[in-house]
Design a protein around this motif. Structure first.
Motif, PDB file in Angstrom:
ATOM      1  N   GLY A 392       0.789  -1.223   0.000  1.00 25.02           N
ATOM      2  CA  GLY A 392       0.000   0.000   0.000  1.00 25.02           C
ATOM      3  C   GLY A 392       0.819   1.268   0.000  1.00 25.02           C
ATOM      4  N   SER A 393       2.147   1.151  -0.128  1.00 26.77           N
ATOM      5  CA  SER A 393       3.006   2.331  -0.008  1.00 26.77           C
ATOM      6  C   SER A 393       3.483   2.840  -1.363  1.00 26.77           C
ATOM      7  N   THR A 394       3.640   4.162  -1.443  1.00 25.77           N
ATOM      8  CA  THR A 394       4.292   4.771  -2.606  1.00 25.77           C
ATOM      9  C   THR A 394       5.773   4.422  -2.587  1.00 25.77           C
ATOM     10  N   LEU A 395       6.328   4.211  -1.396  1.00 33.98           N
ATOM     11  CA  LEU A 395       7.730   3.827  -1.242  1.00 33.98           C
ATOM     12  C   LEU A 395       8.057   2.603  -2.086  1.00 33.98           C
ATOM     13  N   ASN A 396       7.223   1.573  -2.017  1.00 31.11           N
ATOM     14  CA  ASN A 396       7.482   0.350  -2.782  1.00 31.11           C
ATOM     15  C   ASN A 396       7.416   0.621  -4.277  1.00 31.11           C
ATOM     16  N   SER A 397       6.464   1.457  -4.712  1.00 31.69           N
ATOM     17  CA  SER A 397       6.352   1.779  -6.143  1.00 31.69           C
ATOM     18  C   SER A 397       7.617   2.453  -6.640  1.00 31.69           C
ATOM     19  N   VAL A 398       8.141   3.400  -5.857  1.00 33.85           N
ATOM     20  CA  VAL A 398       9.359   4.113  -6.265  1.00 33.85           C
ATOM     21  C   VAL A 398      10.536   3.146  -6.351  1.00 33.85           C
ATOM     22  N   VAL A 399      10.696   2.303  -5.340  1.00 33.36           N
ATOM     23  CA  VAL A 399      11.815   1.355  -5.326  1.00 33.36           C
ATOM     24  C   VAL A 399      11.718   0.390  -6.506  1.00 33.36           C
ATOM     25  N   THR A 486       8.944  13.912  -0.081  1.00 35.14           N
ATOM     26  CA  THR A 486       8.626  13.991   1.342  1.00 35.14           C
ATOM     27  C   THR A 486       7.721  12.837   1.764  1.00 35.14           C
ATOM     28  N   LEU A 487       6.723  12.536   0.926  1.00 39.59           N
ATOM     29  CA  LEU A 487       5.823  11.422   1.211  1.00 39.59           C
ATOM     30  C   LEU A 487       6.605  10.120   1.331  1.00 39.59           C
ATOM     31  N   VAL A 488       7.467   9.836   0.360  1.00 37.55           N
ATOM     32  CA  VAL A 488       8.212   8.578   0.342  1.00 37.55           C
ATOM     33  C   VAL A 488       9.175   8.511   1.524  1.00 37.55           C
ATOM     34  N   LYS A 489       9.803   9.625   1.846  1.00 35.37           N
ATOM     35  CA  LYS A 489      10.720   9.642   2.994  1.00 35.37           C
ATOM     36  C   LYS A 489       9.954   9.316   4.270  1.00 35.37           C
ATOM     37  N   ASN A 490       8.791   9.900   4.455  1.00 39.40           N
ATOM     38  CA  ASN A 490       8.005   9.636   5.665  1.00 39.40           C
ATOM     39  C   ASN A 490       7.551   8.183   5.737  1.00 39.40           C
ATOM     40  N   GLU A 491       7.182   7.618   4.585  1.00 38.65           N
ATOM     41  CA  GLU A 491       6.810   6.196   4.568  1.00 38.65           C
ATOM     42  C   GLU A 491       8.015   5.329   4.914  1.00 38.65           C
ATOM     43  N   MET A 492       9.180   5.694   4.412  1.00 39.55           N
ATOM     44  CA  MET A 492      10.404   4.947   4.713  1.00 39.55           C
ATOM     45  C   MET A 492      10.685   4.966   6.216  1.00 39.55           C
ATOM     46  N   LEU A 493      10.566   6.137   6.839  1.00 39.73           N
ATOM     47  CA  LEU A 493      10.830   6.247   8.268  1.00 39.73           C
ATOM     48  C   LEU A 493       9.811   5.440   9.075  1.00 39.73           C
ATOM     49  N   GLU A 494       8.559   5.427   8.618  1.00 37.01           N
ATOM     50  CA  GLU A 494       7.538   4.628   9.295  1.00 37.01           C
ATOM     51  C   GLU A 494       7.850   3.147   9.165  1.00 37.01           C
ATOM     52  N   PHE A 495       8.316   2.748   7.989  1.00 36.55           N
ATOM     53  CA  PHE A 495       8.668   1.346   7.757  1.00 36.55           C
ATOM     54  C   PHE A 495       9.856   0.944   8.637  1.00 36.55           C
ATOM     55  N   PHE A 496      10.857   1.816   8.747  1.00 39.52           N
ATOM     56  CA  PHE A 496      11.995   1.535   9.618  1.00 39.52           C
ATOM     57  C   PHE A 496      11.527   1.297  11.057  1.00 39.52           C
ATOM     58  N   LEU A 608      20.928   2.354  -0.509  1.00 37.66           N
ATOM     59  CA  LEU A 608      19.647   2.088   0.145  1.00 37.66           C
ATOM     60  C   LEU A 608      18.679   1.400  -0.804  1.00 37.66           C
ATOM     61  N   LEU A 609      18.775   1.700  -2.079  1.00 34.23           N
ATOM     62  CA  LEU A 609      17.916   1.051  -3.078  1.00 34.23           C
ATOM     63  C   LEU A 609      18.098  -0.462  -3.043  1.00 34.23           C
ATOM     64  N   ASP A 610      19.343  -0.930  -2.887  1.00 33.99           N
ATOM     65  CA  ASP A 610      19.607  -2.373  -2.808  1.00 33.99           C
ATOM     66  C   ASP A 610      18.948  -2.978  -1.578  1.00 33.99           C
ATOM     67  N   TYR A 611      19.145  -2.337  -0.435  1.00 34.85           N
ATOM     68  CA  TYR A 611      18.614  -2.880   0.808  1.00 34.85           C
ATOM     69  C   TYR A 611      17.083  -2.907   0.809  1.00 34.85           C
ATOM     70  N   LEU A 612      16.473  -1.780   0.450  1.00 38.36           N
ATOM     71  CA  LEU A 612      15.008  -1.733   0.469  1.00 38.36           C
ATOM     72  C   LEU A 612      14.424  -2.745  -0.506  1.00 38.36           C
ATOM     73  N   GLY A 613      15.005  -2.815  -1.713  1.00 36.40           N
ATOM     74  CA  GLY A 613      14.504  -3.766  -2.708  1.00 36.40           C
ATOM     75  C   GLY A 613      14.583  -5.197  -2.222  1.00 36.40           C
ATOM     76  N   ASP A 614      15.716  -5.556  -1.594  1.00 32.21           N
ATOM     77  CA  ASP A 614      15.884  -6.930  -1.110  1.00 32.21           C
ATOM     78  C   ASP A 614      14.966  -7.221   0.081  1.00 32.21           C
ATOM     79  N   ILE A 615      14.790  -6.247   0.982  1.00 33.89           N
ATOM     80  CA  ILE A 615      13.902  -6.454   2.135  1.00 33.89           C
ATOM     81  C   ILE A 615      12.461  -6.627   1.664  1.00 33.89           C
ATOM     82  N   PHE A 616      12.012  -5.754   0.760  1.00 31.46           N
ATOM     83  CA  PHE A 616      10.652  -5.880   0.228  1.00 31.46           C
ATOM     84  C   PHE A 616      10.467  -7.232  -0.453  1.00 31.46           C
TER      85      PHE A 616
END
Length: 926
Positions: A392-399, A486-496, A608-616
């Motif tokens: 449901g996150s824009t973060l995942n779409s960007v990654v 800003t939206l994606v950064k906030n979603e990233m911080l929430e995910f962390f 960070l792109l590598d880490y987020l992509g692999d975690i997702f």
């Protein structure tokens, strides 16, 4: 969130006059009761009097909306609500929401869109119940007759509502009520007196009948050393839930001694009271612990070992003469209770039959010890909730978009910052691409200038932000990043935050271990079932689809474990990376979030792109496995085993009485190549062991057990020998008891081994990143350094209640060792040492005398042509072998004679094999 732009409005106190109503002043602005908006819009009221001619004035009131503040307030999200009710749409979807009311945006403040979605969605389906949080403890209730200081009990409860089971999901496993001790502690003392693990009747300390155990109180004297502490113990046998009987007299001692064989089997309550300054104990406390006296599991065996062949006719099976309790020792089956189970199917040969090894617990449907299933853990709900957030996150779409476009990790010098036109010198004017994207650095009519990030922060790697890098350029003319960043950064911080909260720590340290321990138990059973896939004569239900689905289940179980532990390793490593990221967040004020994802973290080259992509990808891949279908399949296969094999597949012509069984093998059995699995369950006063014998029918007359012994011994030496030779090849050394370690359940005892020494001399380290067990020295369970000390009933500091059962191979090798010992000193072996060997070497000596005389001719001339060089070389080799064989044989007989005494020590120490692997037992010094 809050931006102050003015002061609060002061309400006028002037009385307002309408035509017929006299109004008072408006009240202050108040929060609307029950309204989710707690900071922006409120309500205010005023009271008035309505004049009526000739009547008393009528009281009236009026309300209106108002602002609780004149400040500009940016909105913030509330926490996520609960998932919607799935019970009426079991195969639809469910949603959870959050609202922009923490705080509510006010007076033109920003809404919550920059913080991501307000709705998450996931599939419904069967949902197993999970326990909610425990409620608070009730009042501490002291036992009857106890007042003041001491130990009582209190109770707390929980409900199966987090979530409740729906759509056919299982109800919560476990109790909804918990009782624990509560205490009132006098001066000078500290608690506990006994270990918390053994304070309840449901969790007693287990002591074997053969053990010598001393129990000391843990209480410490916090006052002056001269304060004399008095202690006494009383022991009670638990008769039932309401009655108990005192055993022996009150004992004024500093410790309570349990001696071997002194107490009957059963559960006991050990009561202790400690106090000062005299035996009258003006200041005192008391506590009880519970102890269960039981026998160690008996030795279960069937003559013939784990595999044998039989011919047509009556075949006898003997478990009675070779099974025994460790209390009575070998050769004494007194007190043993036997149960048998026999199943049969066409296997053609013994090798096929040996592949089938279903847990005997299933064969006898033993339910004394319930093992939690993998699908009863919190593992799957945790994964589902993380994936719902990711999807449901824009973060995942960007990654995902960046990875799809093969965006690469970049140095700071290759990432560019957008600035207002012509504000800095040395603007980039080349036609390079912007931060690895397809956007060129300049256009015909540029909207902005571009400068390397390195000019604003002198970094090439993200970690360098920790050292406050120098700045060549100020950020005064940098163009603000877009709203989506800003939206994606906030979603990233929430995910962390979600990745490392309390639930996530429990997921990594407990839920995952519990899940895969359960899945491993299921895999062992279903893998044995899969070995039947090529055998003829199975029930029609065991068709191709049956085994295809079973194979897929096993593959998913295997792959899921690998992926999960890779993900956990990644999350553990990412903890340090996250710290670097948090210290570098300042950079996101001047570059787009996509560029921040591409900035190399360190000289590893990863970003960070590598880490987020692999975690997702890890979470999504685990969630993509059809866990509900796997659960249903496993339950189907277990029912199939019970219905088709252990019930329908029962051997029709097998009968058993006590420790002996008889099977009639028919000509048709032999013709088909029928195989038989014989299970025996041996119980000795509530302690249970099992043995499985694989019996293959063959044409003709099968070898008798006496003749078969040699072929079985050869195979046995192969298995037992392989373990011994592997240990000797790895230079495994003999060890003291203090240097041999016992595997226990996590966090059950104090003082867990945490060093990086190797385990019992092997290459296995004592701890891992995600430990599956704790390790404690053998000496804490049996106070021994040498095997012979077991004869003296050594004391036990720790009980074996939480020791992890040794692996199946250990039990197999131990049984083979015992059978081998039996063969070494049976009647045939005694004849071998005392007669056969003498006769053999007397005959060999006679032959040697003759052939040695012949060999003396080797240098004489005139011999026949056949007496050539080869003739005498072979003759010399014969003489050498005869000479060496005698020396080796008598050395072996001397060794066997000496080993007789060692064997007695080993048999008295067999109890230790219940808590350490057989390899460690082999290393324990005699």
């Amino acid at each position: 969130m809050w931006r102050i732009t003015g002061v609060l409005l002061i309400i006028s106190q002037t009385v307002v006059m309408d035509a017929d109503i006299s109004w008072g002043s408006w009240s202050s602005c108040r929060i609307i009761p029950g309204n989710i908006d707690r900071n922006c819009r409120g309500t205010q009221s005023r009271e008035g009097k309505k004049n009526k001619e000739g009547e008393e004035p009528e009281s009236v009131s009026q309300n209106r909306g108002c602002f609780l503040t004149n400040d500009v307030v940016d909105g913030g999200y509330t926490t996520w609500g609960e998932w919607g009710d799935c019970s009426y749409k079991c195969y639809g979807t469910t949603r959870r929401y959050r609202t922009c009311h923490d705080p509510t945006p006010c007076n033109g403040g920003k809404d919550c869109s920059i913080f991501g979605r307000d709705r998450l969605e996931k599939d419904c389906g069967p949902i197993a119940g999970q326990w909610g949080e425990w409620g608070s403890w009730g009042t501490c209730q002291m036992p009857p007759g106890v007042s003041g200081y001491g130990t009582g009990t209190h109770v707390r409860y929980r409900d199966c509502t987090d979530p409740s089971p729906i759509c056919g999901g299982d109800y919560c496993i476990g109790d909804d009520e918990m009782t624990e001790n509560c205490r009132v502690v006098p001066p000078c003392f500290n608690y506990p007196m006994f270990s918390d693990k053994f304070l309840l009747l449901e969790s007693p300390m287990v002591i074997y009948t053969s053990a010598k155990v001393d129990i000391y109180l843990l209480t410490k004297n916090k006052c002056a050393p001269e304060t004399i502490i008095h202690t006494y113990y009383e022991l009670y046998k638990i008769n039932n839930e309401t009655t108990e009987t005192q055993i022996g007299e009150k004992q004024w001692e500093i410790k309570f001694k349990f001696s071997p064989g002194k107490l009957d089997l059963g559960v006991y309550r050990l009561y202790a009271k400690i106090g000062y300054p005299t035996r009258n104990m003006e200041f005192w406390m008391e506590e009880s612990m519970f102890i269960k006296i039981e026998h160690p599991p008996p030795h279960a065996f069937i003559k013939g070992g784990d595999g044998r062949t039989v011919g047509e006719g009556n075949v006898d099976f003997d478990a009675h003469s070779v099974s025994y309790s460790l209390t009575n020792g070998p050769g004494d089956p007194t007190g043993l209770l036997f149960q048998w189970k026999c199943i049969n199917f066409v296997t053609k040969n013994l090798l096929n039959l040996l592949q089938f090894n279903i847990d005997p617990v299933l064969a006898f449907n033993d339910t004394k010890v319930y093992k939690r299933k993998w699908y009863e853990t919190n593992f799957i709900p945790y994964i589902e909730n993380k994936v719902a957030f990711i999807d449901g996150s824009t973060l995942n779409s960007v990654v995902q978009n960046q990875r799809a476009s093969n965006a690469s990790c970049l140095l700071g010098r290759n990432i560019y910052v957008k600035t207002e036109l012509y504000k800095y010198n040395d603007t980039v004017t080349t036609n390079e691409t912007l931060n690895g994207s397809g956007e060129t650095l300049t256009t015909v009519a540029p909207l902005y200038d571009l400068h390397p990030l390195k000019r604003f922060y002198d970094i090439d790697y993200m970690y360098e932000m920790e050292f406050n890098p120098s700045q060549e350029l100020s950020t005064a003319f940098v163009i603000s990043v877009q709203g989506q960043s800003t939206l994606v950064k906030n979603e990233m911080l929430e995910f962390f935050e979600y990745l490392y909260d309390e639930d996530s720590e429990i997921f990594r340290q407990k839920d995952t271990i519990d899940f895969f321990e359960g899945l491993s138990d299921s895999s062992l059973t279903l893998n044995s079932l899969y070995q039947l896939n090529k055998l003829p004569g199975l029930p029609p239900s065991a068709n191709a689809t049956f085994f295809e689905n079973l194979y897929e289940w096993l593959q998913n179980a295997d792959v899921s474990e690998s992926i999960t532990y890779d993900l956990i390793d990644l999350l553990d490593n990412f903890k340090l990376v996250k710290q670097i990221i948090m210290k570098a967040l300042e950079v996101t004020e001047i570059i787009e979030i996509e560029s921040f994802f591409q900035l190399k973290i360190d000289d590893s080259g990863k970003c960070l792109l590598d880490y987020l992509g692999d975690i997702f990808e890890g979470f999504i891949t685990i969630n993509s496995i059809s866990w509900q279908e796997m659960k249903e399949l496993e339950q189907y296969y277990l029912r199939w085993l019970e219905d088709e094999l252990f019930t329908s597949g029962n051997c029709q012509l097998f009968n058993a009485f006590n420790g002996n069984g008889n099977l009639i093998v028919t000509p048709q059995n032999v013709l088909e190549g029928m195989g038989f699995l014989l299970y025996v369950r041996v119980e000795f006063e509530q302690s249970v062991s099992y043995f499985i014998q694989h019996v293959q029918s063959i044409p003709g007359k099968a070898p008798s057990l006496d003749l078969e012994k040699q072929s079985r011994l050869h195979r046995q030496v192969y298995l037992l020998n392989s373990v011994v030779q592997n240990q000797r090849a790895s230079n495994a050394s003999c060890l003291l008891g203090r240097n041999i370690y016992v595997k226990t359940e996590l966090y059950k005892y104090n003082d867990t081994v945490t060093t990086n020494e190797t385990l019992n001399g092997s290459g296995e380290t004592l701890t891992t990143v995600a430990p599956l067990y704790d390790l404690h020295p053998l000496k804490r369970f049996y106070d021994i350094d040498y095997m012979y000390e077991m004869e003296f009933n050594p004391s036990q500091e720790l009980s074996t209640a939480f020791v992890i059962s040794v692996q199946g191979q250990s039990t197999l090798v131990k049984n083979e060792m015992l059978e081998f010992f039996e063969y070494l000193y049976d009647e045939d072996s005694e004849i071998f040492r005392q007669k056969d060997t003498i006769d053999f070497f007397e005959g060999l000596s006679d032959s040697s005398l003759t052939l040695n005389s012949l060999y003396q001719l080797n240098k004489l001339p005139g011999l026949p042509p056949s007496a050539n060089a080869t003739f005498f070389e072979n003759l010399y080799e014969w003489l050498q072998n005869a000479d060496v064989s005698e020396s080796i044989t008598y050395d072996l007989i001397d060794l066997l004679d000496n080993f007789k005494l060692v064997k007695q020590i080993i048999m008295k120490a067999l109890e230790v094999t219940e808590i350490i692997e057989i390899e460690s037992f082999f290393q324990l010094k005699n």
